[in-house]
Scaffold this motif. Structure first.
Motif, PDB file in Angstrom:
ATOM      1  N   LEU A 329      33.890  18.344  20.094  1.00  0.00           N
ATOM      2  CA  LEU A 329      33.037  19.532  20.009  1.00  0.00           C
ATOM      3  C   LEU A 329      31.951  19.351  18.951  1.00  0.00           C
ATOM      4  CD1 LEU A 329      35.826  22.276  20.265  1.00  0.00           C
ATOM      5  CD2 LEU A 329      34.162  21.653  22.033  1.00  0.00           C
ATOM      6  N   VAL A 330      32.314  18.758  17.818  1.00  0.00           N
ATOM      7  CA  VAL A 330      31.326  18.516  16.760  1.00  0.00           C
ATOM      8  C   VAL A 330      30.280  17.500  17.222  1.00  0.00           C
ATOM      9  CG1 VAL A 330      30.995  17.562  14.441  1.00  0.00           C
ATOM     10  CG2 VAL A 330      32.914  19.126  14.895  1.00  0.00           C
ATOM     11  N   LEU A 331      30.731  16.429  17.863  1.00  0.00           N
ATOM     12  CA  LEU A 331      29.819  15.367  18.291  1.00  0.00           C
ATOM     13  C   LEU A 331      28.837  15.856  19.357  1.00  0.00           C
ATOM     14  CD1 LEU A 331      32.395  12.465  18.339  1.00  0.00           C
ATOM     15  CD2 LEU A 331      30.361  12.598  16.875  1.00  0.00           C
ATOM     16  N   ALA A 332      29.222  16.871  20.106  1.00  0.00           N
ATOM     17  CA  ALA A 332      28.307  17.434  21.101  1.00  0.00           C
ATOM     18  C   ALA A 332      27.080  18.050  20.438  1.00  0.00           C
ATOM     19  CB  ALA A 332      29.034  18.477  21.950  1.00  0.00           C
ATOM     20  N   GLU A 333      27.237  18.495  19.182  1.00  0.00           N
ATOM     21  CA  GLU A 333      26.123  19.105  18.453  1.00  0.00           C
ATOM     22  C   GLU A 333      25.529  18.176  17.398  1.00  0.00           C
ATOM     23  OE1 GLU A 333      26.403  23.137  17.238  1.00  0.00           O
ATOM     24  OE2 GLU A 333      28.098  23.578  18.562  1.00  0.00           O
ATOM     25  N   MET A 334      26.374  17.302  16.837  1.00  0.00           N
ATOM     26  CA  MET A 334      25.894  16.398  15.780  1.00  0.00           C
ATOM     27  C   MET A 334      26.425  14.997  16.085  1.00  0.00           C
ATOM     28  SD  MET A 334      26.469  18.837  12.390  1.00  0.00           S
ATOM     29  CE  MET A 334      25.416  17.842  11.321  1.00  0.00           C
ATOM     30  N   PRO A 335      25.792  14.280  16.979  1.00  0.00           N
ATOM     31  CA  PRO A 335      26.316  12.982  17.438  1.00  0.00           C
ATOM     32  C   PRO A 335      26.324  11.895  16.376  1.00  0.00           C
ATOM     33  CG  PRO A 335      24.138  13.407  18.373  1.00  0.00           C
ATOM     34  CD  PRO A 335      24.571  14.678  17.719  1.00  0.00           C
TER      35      PRO A 335
END
Length: 498
Positions: A329-335
Protein backbone atom coordinates in the motif's frame (compact mmCIF):
# COMPACT_ATOMS: atom_id res chain seq x y z
CA UNK A 1 28.42 -29.06 28.17
CA UNK A 2 27.69 -31.66 30.80
CA UNK A 3 24.29 -33.24 31.43
CA UNK A 4 22.34 -32.70 34.63
CA UNK A 5 23.54 -35.74 36.65
CA UNK A 6 27.15 -34.61 36.14
CA UNK A 7 26.61 -30.99 37.17
CA UNK A 8 27.36 -29.93 40.73
CA UNK A 9 24.79 -27.76 42.46
CA UNK A 10 24.65 -24.30 40.92
CA UNK A 11 23.34 -20.99 42.11
CA UNK A 12 20.51 -20.74 39.58
CA UNK A 13 18.78 -23.22 37.31
CA UNK A 14 17.13 -21.41 34.40
CA UNK A 15 14.25 -23.31 32.76
CA UNK A 16 13.33 -22.21 29.26
CA UNK A 17 10.99 -23.67 26.65
CA UNK A 18 11.50 -23.35 22.91
CA UNK A 19 14.13 -20.61 23.03
CA UNK A 20 17.66 -20.60 24.49
CA UNK A 21 20.07 -21.77 23.09
CA UNK A 22 18.28 -22.82 19.90
CA UNK A 23 16.84 -19.41 18.95
CA UNK A 24 18.38 -15.96 18.75
CA UNK A 25 16.70 -12.75 19.82
CA UNK A 26 13.84 -12.17 22.24
CA UNK A 27 13.96 -14.33 25.36
CA UNK A 28 17.26 -15.91 24.32
CA UNK A 29 18.99 -12.54 24.11
CA UNK A 30 17.51 -11.53 27.46
CA UNK A 31 18.74 -14.72 29.12
CA UNK A 32 22.20 -14.41 27.62
CA UNK A 33 22.49 -10.86 28.88
CA UNK A 34 21.23 -11.83 32.34
CA UNK A 35 23.81 -14.62 32.68
CA UNK A 36 26.66 -12.52 31.31
CA UNK A 37 25.82 -9.76 33.76
CA UNK A 38 26.40 -12.05 36.78
CA UNK A 39 29.75 -13.77 36.13
CA UNK A 40 30.11 -14.64 39.83
CA UNK A 41 27.01 -16.86 39.76
CA UNK A 42 26.95 -20.36 38.28
CA UNK A 43 23.96 -21.23 36.10
CA UNK A 44 22.50 -24.45 34.79
CA UNK A 45 20.00 -24.26 31.92
CA UNK A 46 17.24 -26.71 31.17
CA UNK A 47 16.40 -26.20 27.49
CA UNK A 48 13.04 -27.74 26.57
CA UNK A 49 12.59 -28.45 22.87
CA UNK A 50 10.01 -30.16 20.69
CA UNK A 51 11.78 -33.20 19.23
CA UNK A 52 14.60 -35.54 20.17
CA UNK A 53 16.69 -34.84 17.08
CA UNK A 54 19.89 -32.79 17.51
CA UNK A 55 19.18 -29.09 17.22
CA UNK A 56 22.03 -26.64 16.59
CA UNK A 57 22.72 -23.99 19.20
CA UNK A 58 22.38 -20.47 17.90
CA UNK A 59 23.74 -18.96 21.14
CA UNK A 60 27.13 -19.70 22.71
CA UNK A 61 26.67 -20.05 26.50
CA UNK A 62 28.96 -17.95 28.70
CA UNK A 63 31.62 -19.64 30.83
CA UNK A 64 29.51 -19.37 34.00
CA UNK A 65 26.92 -21.74 32.49
CA UNK A 66 27.99 -25.07 34.01
CA UNK A 67 25.76 -27.17 31.78
CA UNK A 68 22.75 -27.29 29.51
CA UNK A 69 20.27 -30.14 29.78
CA UNK A 70 18.20 -30.56 26.61
CA UNK A 71 14.78 -32.06 27.26
CA UNK A 72 12.68 -33.12 24.24
CA UNK A 73 8.91 -33.12 24.69
CA UNK A 74 8.34 -35.77 22.03
CA UNK A 75 7.71 -39.22 23.51
CA UNK A 76 9.74 -41.70 21.52
CA UNK A 77 8.17 -45.07 20.59
CA UNK A 78 9.49 -47.84 22.82
CA UNK A 79 8.96 -51.42 23.92
CA UNK A 80 7.27 -50.59 27.22
CA UNK A 81 8.49 -52.03 30.48
CA UNK A 82 5.82 -53.66 32.63
CA UNK A 83 4.91 -52.47 36.10
CA UNK A 84 2.34 -53.79 38.62
CA UNK A 85 -1.20 -53.11 37.45
CA UNK A 86 -2.20 -51.62 40.81
CA UNK A 87 0.57 -49.05 40.63
CA UNK A 88 -0.32 -48.17 37.04
CA UNK A 89 -3.99 -47.65 37.85
CA UNK A 90 -3.02 -45.37 40.74
CA UNK A 91 -0.69 -43.33 38.54
CA UNK A 92 -3.37 -43.08 35.87
CA UNK A 93 -5.87 -41.76 38.41
CA UNK A 94 -3.31 -39.31 39.77
CA UNK A 95 -2.59 -38.03 36.26
CA UNK A 96 -6.27 -37.37 35.64
CA UNK A 97 -6.67 -35.81 39.09
CA UNK A 98 -3.81 -33.42 38.44
CA UNK A 99 -5.24 -32.50 35.04
CA UNK A 100 -8.50 -31.48 36.73
CA UNK A 101 -6.99 -29.39 39.55
CA UNK A 102 -3.38 -28.43 38.85
CA UNK A 103 -3.03 -28.51 42.61
CA UNK A 104 0.12 -28.79 44.67
CA UNK A 105 -1.05 -31.85 46.62
CA UNK A 106 -2.01 -33.76 43.45
CA UNK A 107 1.34 -32.94 41.86
CA UNK A 108 3.27 -34.09 44.93
CA UNK A 109 1.28 -37.34 45.14
CA UNK A 110 1.91 -37.99 41.47
CA UNK A 111 5.62 -37.31 41.82
CA UNK A 112 5.87 -39.63 44.82
CA UNK A 113 4.06 -42.41 42.98
CA UNK A 114 6.39 -42.09 40.00
CA UNK A 115 9.40 -42.13 42.31
CA UNK A 116 8.35 -45.55 43.68
CA UNK A 117 8.55 -47.21 40.26
CA UNK A 118 11.66 -49.32 39.81
CA UNK A 119 13.37 -49.17 37.41
CA UNK A 120 12.69 -45.51 36.70
CA UNK A 121 10.24 -45.44 33.79
CA UNK A 122 10.34 -43.43 30.59
CA UNK A 123 7.27 -41.46 29.57
CA UNK A 124 6.58 -44.01 26.82
CA UNK A 125 6.44 -46.83 29.38
CA UNK A 126 3.49 -45.15 31.08
CA UNK A 127 1.61 -43.88 28.05
CA UNK A 128 1.77 -47.35 26.48
CA UNK A 129 0.61 -49.15 29.61
CA UNK A 130 -2.77 -50.92 29.15
CA UNK A 131 -4.05 -49.94 32.62
CA UNK A 132 -3.43 -46.26 31.98
CA UNK A 133 -4.81 -46.59 28.44
CA UNK A 134 -8.06 -48.03 29.85
CA UNK A 135 -8.42 -45.09 32.22
CA UNK A 136 -7.89 -42.61 29.39
CA UNK A 137 -10.42 -44.45 27.24
CA UNK A 138 -12.98 -44.09 30.04
CA UNK A 139 -12.09 -40.38 30.28
CA UNK A 140 -12.73 -40.05 26.54
CA UNK A 141 -16.09 -41.86 26.81
CA UNK A 142 -17.11 -39.60 29.67
CA UNK A 143 -16.10 -36.19 28.33
CA UNK A 144 -15.01 -36.25 24.67
CA UNK A 145 -17.05 -38.93 22.94
CA UNK A 146 -18.30 -36.47 20.30
CA UNK A 147 -14.73 -35.95 19.13
CA UNK A 148 -12.40 -38.19 17.18
CA UNK A 149 -10.72 -40.77 19.42
CA UNK A 150 -7.71 -40.72 17.12
CA UNK A 151 -7.18 -37.00 17.70
CA UNK A 152 -7.97 -37.37 21.41
CA UNK A 153 -5.34 -40.10 21.74
CA UNK A 154 -2.60 -38.01 20.15
CA UNK A 155 -3.58 -34.91 22.12
CA UNK A 156 -3.25 -36.85 25.38
CA UNK A 157 0.04 -38.33 24.23
CA UNK A 158 1.48 -34.86 23.57
CA UNK A 159 0.07 -33.14 26.64
CA UNK A 160 0.67 -35.93 29.14
CA UNK A 161 3.90 -36.93 27.47
CA UNK A 162 5.26 -33.45 28.15
CA UNK A 163 4.04 -33.58 31.75
CA UNK A 164 5.68 -36.95 32.34
CA UNK A 165 8.91 -35.79 30.74
CA UNK A 166 9.03 -32.89 33.21
CA UNK A 167 8.41 -35.22 36.16
CA UNK A 168 10.91 -37.90 35.11
CA UNK A 169 13.85 -35.94 33.70
CA UNK A 170 16.96 -35.79 35.96
CA UNK A 171 16.64 -32.60 37.97
CA UNK A 172 19.64 -30.25 38.15
CA UNK A 173 20.39 -29.18 41.71
CA UNK A 174 20.34 -25.46 42.37
CA UNK A 175 19.73 -22.92 45.10
CA UNK A 176 17.05 -21.19 43.01
CA UNK A 177 14.87 -22.32 40.07
CA UNK A 178 13.90 -19.60 37.62
CA UNK A 179 11.44 -20.42 34.86
CA UNK A 180 10.84 -18.10 31.93
CA UNK A 181 7.27 -19.26 31.24
CA UNK A 182 4.47 -21.42 32.53
CA UNK A 183 3.64 -24.43 30.32
CA UNK A 184 6.06 -27.33 30.48
CA UNK A 185 8.87 -25.14 31.83
CA UNK A 186 6.58 -24.01 34.62
CA UNK A 187 5.73 -27.62 35.45
CA UNK A 188 9.41 -28.44 35.87
CA UNK A 189 9.86 -25.41 38.13
CA UNK A 190 6.91 -26.54 40.28
CA UNK A 191 8.34 -30.04 40.54
CA UNK A 192 11.76 -28.63 41.46
CA UNK A 193 10.32 -26.45 44.21
CA UNK A 194 8.39 -29.32 45.80
CA UNK A 195 11.05 -31.98 45.32
CA UNK A 196 14.07 -30.02 46.50
CA UNK A 197 12.47 -27.55 48.88
CA UNK A 198 14.35 -24.75 47.16
CA UNK A 199 12.50 -21.63 45.95
CA UNK A 200 11.23 -21.14 42.41
CA UNK A 201 10.04 -18.01 40.65
CA UNK A 202 8.88 -17.00 37.21
CA UNK A 203 9.46 -14.18 34.75
CA UNK A 204 6.87 -14.13 31.96
CA UNK A 205 7.87 -12.04 28.98
CA UNK A 206 4.55 -12.81 27.35
CA UNK A 207 1.66 -14.63 28.94
CA UNK A 208 2.26 -18.22 27.82
CA UNK A 209 -1.37 -19.21 28.35
CA UNK A 210 -2.67 -16.44 26.09
CA UNK A 211 -0.16 -17.36 23.38
CA UNK A 212 -1.28 -20.99 23.52
CA UNK A 213 -4.92 -19.86 23.29
CA UNK A 214 -4.16 -18.02 20.05
CA UNK A 215 -2.31 -21.01 18.61
CA UNK A 216 -5.00 -23.50 19.66
CA UNK A 217 -7.91 -21.49 18.27
CA UNK A 218 -6.07 -20.95 14.95
CA UNK A 219 -4.65 -24.49 14.66
CA UNK A 220 -5.85 -26.87 11.96
CA UNK A 221 -3.78 -29.75 13.36
CA UNK A 222 -5.90 -30.30 16.48
CA UNK A 223 -8.58 -32.17 14.57
CA UNK A 224 -12.31 -31.93 14.40
CA UNK A 225 -14.59 -29.63 16.28
CA UNK A 226 -18.04 -30.69 17.39
CA UNK A 227 -20.66 -30.10 14.73
CA UNK A 228 -23.41 -27.99 16.32
CA UNK A 229 -25.53 -27.24 13.26
CA UNK A 230 -27.49 -24.03 13.70
CA UNK A 231 -27.53 -24.13 17.50
CA UNK A 232 -25.01 -22.59 19.82
CA UNK A 233 -25.57 -25.32 22.42
CA UNK A 234 -23.47 -28.44 22.38
CA UNK A 235 -22.98 -31.56 24.38
CA UNK A 236 -19.57 -32.83 25.38
CA UNK A 237 -16.27 -31.07 24.87
CA UNK A 238 -14.33 -30.07 21.83
CA UNK A 239 -10.69 -31.16 21.60
CA UNK A 240 -9.67 -27.50 21.69
CA UNK A 241 -11.29 -27.42 25.12
CA UNK A 242 -8.98 -30.26 26.16
CA UNK A 243 -5.84 -28.45 24.99
CA UNK A 244 -6.90 -25.21 26.67
CA UNK A 245 -7.92 -26.88 29.93
CA UNK A 246 -4.64 -28.77 30.22
CA UNK A 247 -2.53 -25.65 29.66
CA UNK A 248 -4.68 -23.79 32.20
CA UNK A 249 -3.94 -26.58 34.68
CA UNK A 250 -0.22 -26.33 34.00
CA UNK A 251 -0.39 -22.56 34.48
CA UNK A 252 -2.07 -22.92 37.88
CA UNK A 253 0.54 -25.45 39.00
CA UNK A 254 3.37 -23.08 38.08
CA UNK A 255 1.84 -20.02 39.75
CA UNK A 256 1.13 -22.00 42.94
CA UNK A 257 4.82 -22.95 43.22
CA UNK A 258 6.45 -19.65 42.24
CA UNK A 259 7.14 -16.53 44.28
CA UNK A 260 7.61 -13.87 43.00
CA UNK A 261 5.56 -13.98 39.79
CA UNK A 262 7.09 -11.35 37.52
CA UNK A 263 5.67 -9.66 34.43
CA UNK A 264 7.21 -6.98 32.29
CA UNK A 265 4.36 -4.52 32.80
CA UNK A 266 1.30 -4.04 34.98
CA UNK A 267 -1.39 -5.22 32.57
CA UNK A 268 0.25 -8.65 32.40
CA UNK A 269 0.26 -8.84 36.20
CA UNK A 270 -3.49 -8.43 36.07
CA UNK A 271 -3.72 -11.20 33.47
CA UNK A 272 -1.62 -13.46 35.69
CA UNK A 273 -4.00 -12.72 38.54
CA UNK A 274 -7.01 -13.70 36.43
CA UNK A 275 -5.24 -16.95 35.57
CA UNK A 276 -4.81 -17.84 39.24
CA UNK A 277 -1.68 -16.06 40.50
CA UNK A 278 -1.81 -14.77 44.06
CA UNK A 279 -1.91 -10.95 44.12
CA UNK A 280 0.70 -10.69 46.88
CA UNK A 281 3.26 -12.48 44.68
CA UNK A 282 2.87 -10.25 41.62
CA UNK A 283 5.68 -7.93 40.61
CA UNK A 284 6.74 -5.86 37.59
CA UNK A 285 10.31 -5.76 36.31
CA UNK A 286 10.53 -4.37 32.76
CA UNK A 287 13.12 -5.26 30.18
CA UNK A 288 16.00 -2.86 29.88
CA UNK A 289 18.89 -2.20 27.58
CA UNK A 290 22.37 -0.74 27.74
CA UNK A 291 21.48 2.41 25.86
CA UNK A 292 25.14 3.41 25.54
CA UNK A 293 25.48 0.72 22.88
CA UNK A 294 23.05 2.60 20.66
CA UNK A 295 22.85 6.29 21.46
CA UNK A 296 26.26 7.01 19.95
CA UNK A 297 25.55 5.22 16.67
CA UNK A 298 26.00 7.59 13.75
CA UNK A 299 22.82 7.76 11.68
CA UNK A 300 23.36 6.73 8.06
CA UNK A 301 19.92 6.95 6.46
CA UNK A 302 19.42 7.47 2.73
CA UNK A 303 17.20 10.57 2.35
CA UNK A 304 16.30 9.62 -1.22
CA UNK A 305 15.19 6.06 -0.35
CA UNK A 306 13.99 5.84 3.27
CA UNK A 307 14.13 2.40 4.87
CA UNK A 308 11.20 0.91 6.79
CA UNK A 309 12.14 -2.23 8.70
CA UNK A 310 10.55 -4.99 10.74
CA UNK A 311 12.94 -6.77 13.10
CA UNK A 312 11.60 -10.16 14.10
CA UNK A 313 11.39 -13.86 13.36
CA UNK A 314 9.47 -14.81 10.23
CA UNK A 315 6.79 -16.80 12.05
CA UNK A 316 2.97 -16.47 12.16
CA UNK A 317 2.79 -14.79 15.57
CA UNK A 318 4.83 -11.88 14.16
CA UNK A 319 2.22 -11.50 11.37
CA UNK A 320 4.77 -10.68 8.69
CA UNK A 321 2.02 -10.80 6.06
CA UNK A 322 0.41 -7.67 7.48
CA UNK A 323 3.75 -5.88 7.13
CA UNK A 324 4.09 -7.09 3.52
CA UNK A 325 0.56 -5.94 2.64
CA UNK A 326 1.19 -2.57 4.29
CA UNK A 327 4.39 -2.25 2.28
CA UNK A 328 2.44 -2.78 -0.94
CA UNK A 329 0.00 0.00 0.00
CA UNK A 330 2.85 2.40 0.81
CA UNK A 331 4.75 1.56 -2.39
CA UNK A 332 1.65 2.33 -4.45
CA UNK A 333 2.01 5.95 -3.30
CA UNK A 334 5.76 6.22 -2.64
CA UNK A 335 7.58 3.69 -4.85
CA UNK A 336 11.01 4.92 -3.75
CA UNK A 337 10.63 3.49 -0.22
CA UNK A 338 12.58 0.35 0.74
CA UNK A 339 11.34 -2.32 3.15
CA UNK A 340 13.38 -4.91 5.04
CA UNK A 341 12.41 -7.89 7.19
CA UNK A 342 15.31 -8.62 9.53
CA UNK A 343 14.99 -11.98 11.22
CA UNK A 344 15.57 -15.72 10.81
CA UNK A 345 13.68 -17.52 8.07
CA UNK A 346 14.28 -21.09 9.22
CA UNK A 347 12.01 -21.36 12.27
CA UNK A 348 8.88 -21.89 10.14
CA UNK A 349 10.04 -22.47 6.55
CA UNK A 350 6.48 -22.96 5.25
CA UNK A 351 5.35 -19.61 6.62
CA UNK A 352 8.49 -17.92 5.32
CA UNK A 353 7.77 -19.36 1.88
CA UNK A 354 4.17 -18.07 2.08
CA UNK A 355 5.43 -14.58 2.94
CA UNK A 356 7.86 -14.60 0.05
CA UNK A 357 5.11 -15.81 -2.29
CA UNK A 358 2.92 -12.92 -1.12
CA UNK A 359 5.69 -10.44 -1.95
CA UNK A 360 5.92 -11.94 -5.44
CA UNK A 361 2.14 -11.93 -5.88
CA UNK A 362 1.92 -8.25 -4.91
CA UNK A 363 4.73 -7.38 -7.33
CA UNK A 364 6.95 -5.67 -4.76
CA UNK A 365 9.96 -8.00 -4.73
CA UNK A 366 12.26 -5.21 -5.94
CA UNK A 367 11.48 -3.12 -2.82
CA UNK A 368 11.08 -5.74 -0.04
CA UNK A 369 14.10 -7.62 1.27
CA UNK A 370 14.08 -10.72 3.48
CA UNK A 371 17.51 -10.23 5.04
CA UNK A 372 17.40 -13.25 7.35
CA UNK A 373 19.45 -13.37 10.53
CA UNK A 374 21.48 -10.15 10.75
CA UNK A 375 23.58 -8.08 13.12
CA UNK A 376 20.88 -5.60 14.12
CA UNK A 377 23.44 -3.02 15.23
CA UNK A 378 24.69 -2.77 11.65
CA UNK A 379 21.17 -2.10 10.35
CA UNK A 380 19.78 0.31 12.95
CA UNK A 381 21.72 3.39 11.74
CA UNK A 382 20.10 2.99 8.29
CA UNK A 383 16.49 2.58 9.44
CA UNK A 384 14.08 5.52 9.24
CA UNK A 385 11.01 3.81 10.70
CA UNK A 386 10.73 0.63 12.74
CA UNK A 387 7.49 -1.39 12.42
CA UNK A 388 6.03 -4.27 14.42
CA UNK A 389 2.89 -6.15 13.35
CA UNK A 390 2.89 -8.96 15.92
CA UNK A 391 -0.24 -10.72 17.12
CA UNK A 392 1.32 -11.04 20.57
CA UNK A 393 4.20 -9.29 22.28
CA UNK A 394 5.27 -8.65 25.84
CA UNK A 395 7.81 -5.85 25.95
CA UNK A 396 9.79 -6.02 22.71
CA UNK A 397 13.46 -5.24 23.10
CA UNK A 398 13.53 -4.04 19.52
CA UNK A 399 11.42 -1.01 20.51
CA UNK A 400 13.96 -0.11 23.17
CA UNK A 401 16.89 -0.60 20.79
CA UNK A 402 15.24 1.43 18.05
CA UNK A 403 14.21 4.09 20.54
CA UNK A 404 17.75 4.40 21.88
CA UNK A 405 18.80 5.17 18.30
CA UNK A 406 16.08 7.80 17.96
CA UNK A 407 14.01 5.75 15.51
CA UNK A 408 10.23 6.22 15.77
CA UNK A 409 8.22 3.02 16.10
CA UNK A 410 4.91 1.86 14.66
CA UNK A 411 3.58 -1.01 16.74
CA UNK A 412 0.30 -2.87 17.34
CA UNK A 413 -1.73 -2.43 20.50
CA UNK A 414 -0.46 -5.59 22.18
CA UNK A 415 1.50 -6.18 25.35
CA UNK A 416 3.31 -3.09 26.58
CA UNK A 417 3.74 -1.60 23.10
CA UNK A 418 1.33 1.28 23.75
CA UNK A 419 2.98 2.07 27.09
CA UNK A 420 6.43 2.04 25.48
CA UNK A 421 5.47 4.07 22.42
CA UNK A 422 3.10 6.60 24.01
CA UNK A 423 4.37 6.69 27.59
CA UNK A 424 2.66 6.06 30.91
CA UNK A 425 0.82 9.36 31.29
CA UNK A 426 -1.05 11.82 29.11
CA UNK A 427 1.82 14.28 29.54
CA UNK A 428 4.34 11.98 27.83
CA UNK A 429 5.29 12.66 24.23
CA UNK A 430 4.56 9.91 21.73
CA UNK A 431 7.54 8.05 20.32
CA UNK A 432 5.60 6.63 17.39
CA UNK A 433 2.16 5.42 16.38
CA UNK A 434 0.08 2.55 17.78
CA UNK A 435 -2.03 0.53 15.33
CA UNK A 436 -4.66 -2.16 15.59
CA UNK A 437 -3.97 -5.84 15.04
CA UNK A 438 -3.96 -7.37 11.55
CA UNK A 439 -4.49 -3.97 9.98
CA UNK A 440 -2.42 -3.42 6.82
CA UNK A 441 -4.32 -0.25 5.96
CA UNK A 442 -3.75 1.30 9.39
CA UNK A 443 -0.11 0.27 9.38
CA UNK A 444 0.38 1.75 5.91
CA UNK A 445 -1.32 4.99 6.92
CA UNK A 446 0.97 5.32 9.94
CA UNK A 447 4.07 4.67 7.81
CA UNK A 448 2.97 7.23 5.23
CA UNK A 449 2.30 9.89 7.87
CA UNK A 450 5.85 9.56 9.20
CA UNK A 451 7.44 9.36 5.76
CA UNK A 452 5.70 12.56 4.69
CA UNK A 453 6.80 14.51 7.77
CA UNK A 454 10.54 14.31 8.58
CA UNK A 455 10.00 16.73 11.48
CA UNK A 456 7.37 14.44 13.05
CA UNK A 457 9.65 11.48 12.51
CA UNK A 458 12.49 13.31 14.23
CA UNK A 459 10.44 14.54 17.21
CA UNK A 460 8.92 11.11 17.84
CA UNK A 461 12.33 9.47 17.64
CA UNK A 462 13.71 11.94 20.19
CA UNK A 463 10.74 11.35 22.53
CA UNK A 464 11.25 7.60 22.40
CA UNK A 465 14.98 7.98 23.04
CA UNK A 466 14.31 10.06 26.17
CA UNK A 467 11.84 7.47 27.49
CA UNK A 468 14.26 4.59 26.98
CA UNK A 469 16.99 6.43 28.87
CA UNK A 470 14.74 7.33 31.79
CA UNK A 471 12.55 4.23 32.24
CA UNK A 472 14.40 1.20 30.87
CA UNK A 473 17.91 1.29 32.31
CA UNK A 474 19.49 -2.15 32.10
CA UNK A 475 21.82 -1.84 35.09
CA UNK A 476 18.97 -1.11 37.51
CA UNK A 477 17.00 -4.09 36.21
CA UNK A 478 19.96 -6.48 36.49
CA UNK A 479 20.39 -5.31 40.09
CA UNK A 480 16.79 -6.31 40.84
CA UNK A 481 17.36 -9.85 39.57
CA UNK A 482 20.59 -10.15 41.54
CA UNK A 483 18.68 -9.12 44.65
CA UNK A 484 16.07 -11.84 43.98
CA UNK A 485 18.68 -14.53 43.36
CA UNK A 486 20.61 -13.62 46.50
CA UNK A 487 17.49 -13.35 48.63
CA UNK A 488 15.89 -16.60 47.51
CA UNK A 489 19.21 -18.46 47.48
CA UNK A 490 19.67 -17.68 51.15
CA UNK A 491 16.41 -19.44 52.04
CA UNK A 492 16.41 -23.05 53.25
CA UNK A 493 13.46 -25.41 53.00
CA UNK A 494 12.89 -29.06 53.75
CA UNK A 495 11.84 -31.18 50.77
CA UNK A 496 8.23 -32.27 50.82
CA UNK A 497 9.14 -35.34 48.79
CA UNK A 498 11.82 -36.76 51.08
Amino acid sequence: MRSAPEIAQCDVCLIVEGAYPFVVGGVSSWLQDLVLSMPDLRFTIVAIKAGAHPQPWQVVPPSNVAGILEVPLLVEPCVPRRYPALQMRRIGRLLLAFLSTGGKDDLIRLQKALGRLKPTPAAGDLLSNPEIFDLFTHYYDTAFRSSSFHHFFWAMRVLLGGLLKMLLVPLPRAKVYHTISTGFAGLLAARAAYETGQPAFITEHGIYMLERQIEIMMADWIGDQIETGLTLDREGHDLRDLWLAVFQTYTRACYDACDPIIALYGANNQTQRRLGARPDRLRVIPNGIDADRFIHMERNCDPARPLVALIGRVVPIKDIKTFVRAAALVLAEMPEIRFAILGPLDEDPDYAADCNALVQELGIANAVQFAGRVNVSEWLPRINILVLTSLSEAQPLVILEGGACGIPVIAPDVGSCREMVEGRSAADRAGGIVTQLVNPEGTAAAILSLLRSPSLRRSMGEALRERVLSDYDRSAIIAEYRHIYNGLGAQARFSELQ
